[in-house]
Motif scaffolding. Structure first.
Motif, PDB file in Angstrom:
ATOM      1  N   GLN A  11       0.837  -1.208   0.000  1.00 46.57           N
ATOM      2  CA  GLN A  11       0.000   0.000   0.000  1.00 46.57           C
ATOM      3  C   GLN A  11       0.871   1.256   0.000  1.00 46.57           C
ATOM      4  N   ARG A  34      -0.999  -0.706  -4.482  1.00 48.26           N
ATOM      5  CA  ARG A  34      -2.307  -0.128  -4.181  1.00 48.26           C
ATOM      6  C   ARG A  34      -2.046   1.316  -3.753  1.00 48.26           C
ATOM      7  N   THR A  36      -3.594   5.090  -2.367  1.00 46.88           N
ATOM      8  CA  THR A  36      -4.606   6.002  -1.836  1.00 46.88           C
ATOM      9  C   THR A  36      -4.009   7.396  -1.814  1.00 46.88           C
ATOM     10  N   THR A 240      -8.235   6.745 -10.794  1.00 51.06           N
ATOM     11  CA  THR A 240      -9.371   5.931 -10.344  1.00 51.06           C
ATOM     12  C   THR A 240      -9.686   4.823 -11.342  1.00 51.06           C
ATOM     13  N   GLY A 243      -7.653   1.780 -10.541  1.00 45.75           N
ATOM     14  CA  GLY A 243      -7.759   1.164  -9.225  1.00 45.75           C
ATOM     15  C   GLY A 243      -7.294   2.002  -8.062  1.00 45.75           C
ATOM     16  N   GLY A 244      -6.818   3.222  -8.306  1.00 48.70           N
ATOM     17  CA  GLY A 244      -6.409   4.081  -7.210  1.00 48.70           C
ATOM     18  C   GLY A 244      -7.602   4.731  -6.536  1.00 48.70           C
ATOM     19  N   SER A 245      -7.379   5.196  -5.319  1.00 49.92           N
ATOM     20  CA  SER A 245      -8.438   5.850  -4.548  1.00 49.92           C
ATOM     21  C   SER A 245      -8.036   7.288  -4.259  1.00 49.92           C
ATOM     22  N   LEU A 246      -8.946   8.238  -4.539  1.00 47.93           N
ATOM     23  CA  LEU A 246      -8.727   9.643  -4.213  1.00 47.93           C
ATOM     24  C   LEU A 246      -9.694  10.029  -3.091  1.00 47.93           C
ATOM     25  N   ARG A 247      -9.132  10.552  -2.015  1.00 45.26           N
ATOM     26  CA  ARG A 247      -9.957  10.968  -0.888  1.00 45.26           C
ATOM     27  C   ARG A 247      -9.787  12.461  -0.673  1.00 45.26           C
TER      28      ARG A 247
END
Length: 505
Positions: A11, A34, A36, A240, A243-247
């Protein structure tokens, strides 16, 4: 039958969704992590955030794209083409420089056109122009083509670069190097102001930044239809999609460590995000002084951060009009009566002055979609001292805005005040509070000789294993090409995902 499952992919947490953080996330995804990405603001972009107001669209920061291949490479890593999602168009001339006496210089990618411009305003400097262009290429070939994406966390890398630095006179300032080629003061200004675009003082920034003349000539100056924000959104979508995550609205309060290595981040909400790798796109002064404030640091101590020289601040006024100003070019420099004296006031004396030089951006010259029909969107930028000056921007902002308006009306936009329908202002206070920039500095640490390369905060952190830095405050420096290139360095210094997996088995 027993099924042996493989351990999860390692991660990575990326702090900050500016160009550096977005590029880092794209690269880490391509290498099997992975990812984030956490961002304090409500949308990605950082200094390249987009404001939307009363039908107008305003790019908060970067407005030009040079070296577009660095961006194109990010899509290519995932087997895609940037041109499918971003409409990037070359602009020529790049910009118009308006001197205080009203004469203009048009900067172009065409060397013959540039030589003709020099001959028109300063015929005595044509030979000097040719020398400058040749020197700019020689510097570019080393300082950008060879070194921009090379990590400088080992001093031996710096030692190997010293002979070239001496040969190319990198120890001189940009203004000093330019002045050796040009006699005419206007030409000295026209060919030396570029460090201001990345937070540097032309009087003290290393002459390596003379490479910008060749960079512009070689790759051109481009504009993205829809504004720079269109590139930001396309990068966020790329992340995204793979597979990436944006917060968003997720401010990091602390980078956590365990046994000398990063273990993750703690958000301001209290939530903990575990990570094998942390990449910080925050300013190094914030990364070390705040996010690692409780960690014992070997190099970037509070005392060292306090001694560092930070870039100037920016006053930026965004405004929309109820008519078009078609006599105003896409990019215009509206210069004031002083140059060297003004630079000393901004960087050394830290004095807010009555006079100024301005960068006026009119994207609707080429992209009317950024304003209501028949209208224009603008921003005008003025370099100012950072908050080390003690300037009370809560009190000074409106008066400064009024002086900028008066100057624009006197020079390139007569009657402007009668046609403004919407506006907003950013000052160094906004850079400090909104972007976590120390002293409200617009470009992190100033790119002086002894705050560049090995002397700049390293891409590989000295303070914790598996902590890496990207963005304006690390190597190679500010500006979209430099920031995107800083993420390119990660490919050489971050172990690949497979290595992390093997280490955990």
């Amino acid at each position: 039958m027993n099924v042996i499952s493989s351990p999860p992919r390692p991660q990575a947490v990326v702090i900050g969704a500016g160009f550096g953080g977005l590029a880092a996330a794209v690269r880490l995804l391509a290498r099997g992590f992975r990812v984030t990405l956490v961002e304090k603001l409500d949308a990605p972009g950082g200094r390249a955030y987009t404001f939307r107001q009363d039908g107008h669209v305003f790019d908060a920061g970067p407005t030009i794209i040079t070296a577009p291949y660095l961006l194109e490479e990010l899509w290519a890593l995932h087997g895609e083409n940037m041109s499918d999602v971003v409409d990037l168009r070359a602009i020529d001339p790049f910009y118009v420089i308006r001197f205080d006496d009203g004469t203009e210089f048009h900067a172009s990618a065409d060397v013959e056109k540039m030589r003709a411009e020099v001959a028109r305003l300063a015929p005595e400097d044509v030979d000097g122009f040719d020398r400058h262009i040749a020197a700019s290429k020689a510097i570019y070939d080393v300082a950008f083509a060879e070194l921009a994406d090379k990590p400088f966390h080992r001093f031996t890398t710096m030692l190997k670069a010293i002979p070239d630095m001496v040969r190319l006179q990198g120890y001189r300032s940009v203004f000093g190097r330019v002045s050796a080629n040009f006699k005419n003061h206007k030409m000295r200004v026209a060919f030396s102001f570029h460090p201001l675009l990345i937070g540097g003082n032309p009087l003290s920034t290393t002459a390596y930044y003379c490479l910008i003349a060749h960079l512009e000539k070689l790759h051109g100056v481009h504009y993205a239809m829809g504004g720079t924000g269109a590139i930001v959104q396309a990068l966020a979508d790329l992340i995204t999609r793979h597979g990436g995550s944006l917060r968003m609205n997720s401010e990091v309060a602390e980078i956590t460590t365990e046994n000398g290595a990063v273990s993750g981040v703690r958000l301001a909400s209290g939530e903990m995000l575990a990570a094998d790798v942390v990449v910080s796109n925050a300013d190094p002064a914030w990364t070390y002084g705040k996010l690692m404030g409780a960690t014992k640091r070997r190099r970037w101590t509070d005392a060292k951060l306090s001694r560092a020289a930070y870039s100037m601040g920016l006053f930026v006024w965004y405004f929309g009009t109820d008519r078009r100003f078609d006599d105003v070019y896409h990019h215009t420099m509206v210069l004031g009566p002083r140059y060297e004296g003004l630079l000393r006031d901004i960087f050394s004396r830290k004095k807010l002055t009555e006079d100024f030089s301005l960068y006026l951006h009119r994207p609707t010259a080429n992209d009317p979609s950024l304003a209501p029909e028949g209208c224009d969107s603008f921003y005008v930028l003025s370099p100012v001292p950072n908050l080390g000056s003690g300037t009370d921007w809560a009190r000074e902002a409106q008066a400064y805005r009024d002086r900028v308006l008066k100057r624009l009306e006197e020079t390139v936009m007569p009657g402007l005040g009668r046609h403004i329908t919407t506006e907003r202002i950013m000052t160094p206070l906004d850079f400090q509070h909104r972007l976590n920039a120390r002293d409200g500095a617009a470009f992190a640490m100033e790119p002086q000789l002894f705050q560049s390369a090995w002397f700049r905060p390293h891409n590989v952190s000295e303070e914790a294993r598996n902590l890496f830095l990207v963005g304006a405050g690390t190597h190679p420096g500010a500006g979209v090409p430099g920031v995107v290139a800083s993420a390119r360095v990660l490919d050489q210094v971050v172990p690949d995902a497979a290595s992390f997996q093997r280490a955990r088995v």
